[in-house]
Design an enzyme around this catalytic site. Structure first.
Site, short mmCIF file in Angstrom:
data_model
loop_
_atom_site.label_atom_id
_atom_site.label_comp_id
_atom_site.label_asym_id
_atom_site.label_seq_id
_atom_site.Cartn_x
_atom_site.Cartn_y
_atom_site.Cartn_z
N GLY A 174 24.96 51.85 67.12
CA GLY A 174 23.89 50.89 66.86
C GLY A 174 23.34 51.08 65.46
O GLY A 174 22.72 52.11 65.15
N VAL A 175 23.60 50.10 64.59
CA VAL A 175 23.10 50.23 63.21
C VAL A 175 22.13 49.09 62.90
O VAL A 175 22.31 48.30 61.99
CB VAL A 175 24.25 50.32 62.18
CG1 VAL A 175 24.88 51.69 62.26
CG2 VAL A 175 25.32 49.24 62.39
N GLY A 176 21.10 49.01 63.73
CA GLY A 176 20.01 48.06 63.49
C GLY A 176 18.98 48.70 62.57
O GLY A 176 19.33 49.40 61.61
N LYS B 209 2.51 52.58 79.11
CA LYS B 209 3.51 51.55 78.82
C LYS B 209 3.18 50.37 79.71
O LYS B 209 2.62 50.53 80.80
CB LYS B 209 4.92 52.07 79.15
CG LYS B 209 6.02 51.35 78.43
CD LYS B 209 6.27 51.97 77.05
CE LYS B 209 7.40 51.27 76.35
NZ LYS B 209 7.79 51.94 75.10
#
Ligand code: NAI
Length: 346
Positions: free
Chosen positions: A170-172, A76
């Site tokens: 969270g509904v992304g 990362k």
């Protein structure tokens, strides 16, 4: 010998004065392949905080890629910015040159703050990048859906979710897709998003109920599916949870790994985040390996099987699903490690 950086195979501090780039690449483990993980670009309170985040996220990628049986290790990176970037192309080219210097040990993808266009710019330096225009979120949602079904099978002994209440935080990109899948199967949906319009529109579409963002984690439900922020389960939120199962897309869900014990003590079955949300990395590999969409779907659905194996191993061995999943990932890595690389303490 005590290690200053336990568990981080290679840590690269990038400081490119002409472009002003300041970045950190953390390569956690390359036993299974190049350290695959996204490039995050944001402000950090200190260099130490940026380094800690890169290392922590890289370690999580090692677990995720190993658990998903992919030929990648974990990595990362973070690009540290203090404000708006004046010349993004120059910055991404400079970062690409640092990626190139890792000689393939780090394979960058998209993460918060970066785009596929940024990855393409990095790639112009000759660095290998995991860059695909396609949104992986539907595949991530399918994997989470499979993880939820696996947990329901283990807890309730049933294959369907009809009539069960699922609270989605969270509904992304991922959460909305997950909601639609579960609603189509007859689940009752509790929906929360800090974007109130987004939550209301989706709730109207699927016949769900909107819940305030600060109340969703404590909503009474069968399944809590966190699909937004990290570290949602902490010492404060844990006592308020009223779910039987947790399975979602959000990375780094537990503020501290010891919270897995507290969840188990409360009888809450947790499908570890890095097992449930691997659909995105499986998608990356599928495109690099030239899989068909049929093969990709099959492999993402296998997250259900893997989740069941984790939950079953936890039950059998009397450990938490988190410990069982970490152990499975570590066993895969250990099995791939050349014997000569194993060092014994003096
Ligand atoms: P997104 O940015 O499209 O959606 C996140 C949604 O959560 C947004 O609608 C946002 O308004 C909402 N939100 C943010 N904070 C909130 C809070 N405190 N309470 C309620 N709602 C909140 O992100 P995406 O792509 O759907 O990813 C969701 C999570 O899953 C993230 O943690 C991400 O790191 C993780 N993830 C995503 C993958 C993917 O393929 N997109 C792959 C693996 C993990």
């Amino acid at each position: 010998m005590d290690s200053v950086f336990p568990g981080t195979e290679q840590l690269v501090l990038c400081d490119d004065r002409p472009s002003g780039l300041r970045a950190i690449i953390a390569i956690d483990d390359t036993t299974l392949g190049p350290g695959l993980g996204g490039v995050r670009m944001k402000a950090y309170p200190s260099d130490a905080a940026a380094m800690l985040e890169a290392r922590r996220l890289a370690a999580a990628m090692t677990l995720k890629n190993a658990a998903a049986e992919l030929p990648y290790g974990g990595g990362k990176s973070v690009i540290v910015v203090d404000g708006p970037v004046a010349d993004r192309t120059t910055l991404m080219e400079a970062f690409g040159r640092f990626v190139l210097r890792t000689a393939g040990a780090y394979l960058p993808g998209v993460d918060m703050g970066t785009t596929t266009a940024d990855l393409a710019t990095m790639g112009t330096t000759g660095a290998d990048v995991a860059c695909d225009e396609e949104d992986p979120s539907p595949w991530t949602a399918l994997g989470v859906w499979a993880g939820i079904h696996a947990a329901v099978r283990q807890v309730d002994g049933r294959d369907d979710v009809e009539g069960l209440t699922v609270a989605v935080q969270g509904v992304g990109h991922v959460g909305a897709d997950l909601v639609r899948r579960l609603a189509a199967e007859g689940a009752r949906l509790l929906i929360a998003d800090v974007d109130g319009d987004r939550a209301a529109t989706l709730a109207a579409e699927v016949g769900g109920t909107v819940v305030a963002p600060d109340a969703i984690a404590a909503a009474e439900c069968d399944v809590f599916a966190p699909c937004a922020a990290a570290r949602v389960v902490d010492a404060t939120s844990l006592p308020a949870l009223r779910c039987r199962i947790i399975a979602g897309a959000a990375n780094d869900l537990l503020a501290d790994a010891s919270l897995a014990d507290d969840l188990a003590a409360r009888g809450i079955v947790y499908v570890p985040d890095f097992v449930a949300n691997a659909g995105g990395v499986i998608h990356i590999h599928a495109r690099r390996a030239g899989w068909t969409d049929e093969r990709l779907e099959q492999e993402v659905r296998a997250i259900g099987t893997r989740s069941e194996q984790v939950l079953e191993a936890a039950r059998r061995d009397g450990v938490t699903p988190w410990s069982a999943a970490v152990q499975i990932a570590h066993q895969r890595i250990a099995a791939a490690r050349p014997a000569s690389a194993v060092t014994q303490p003096a």
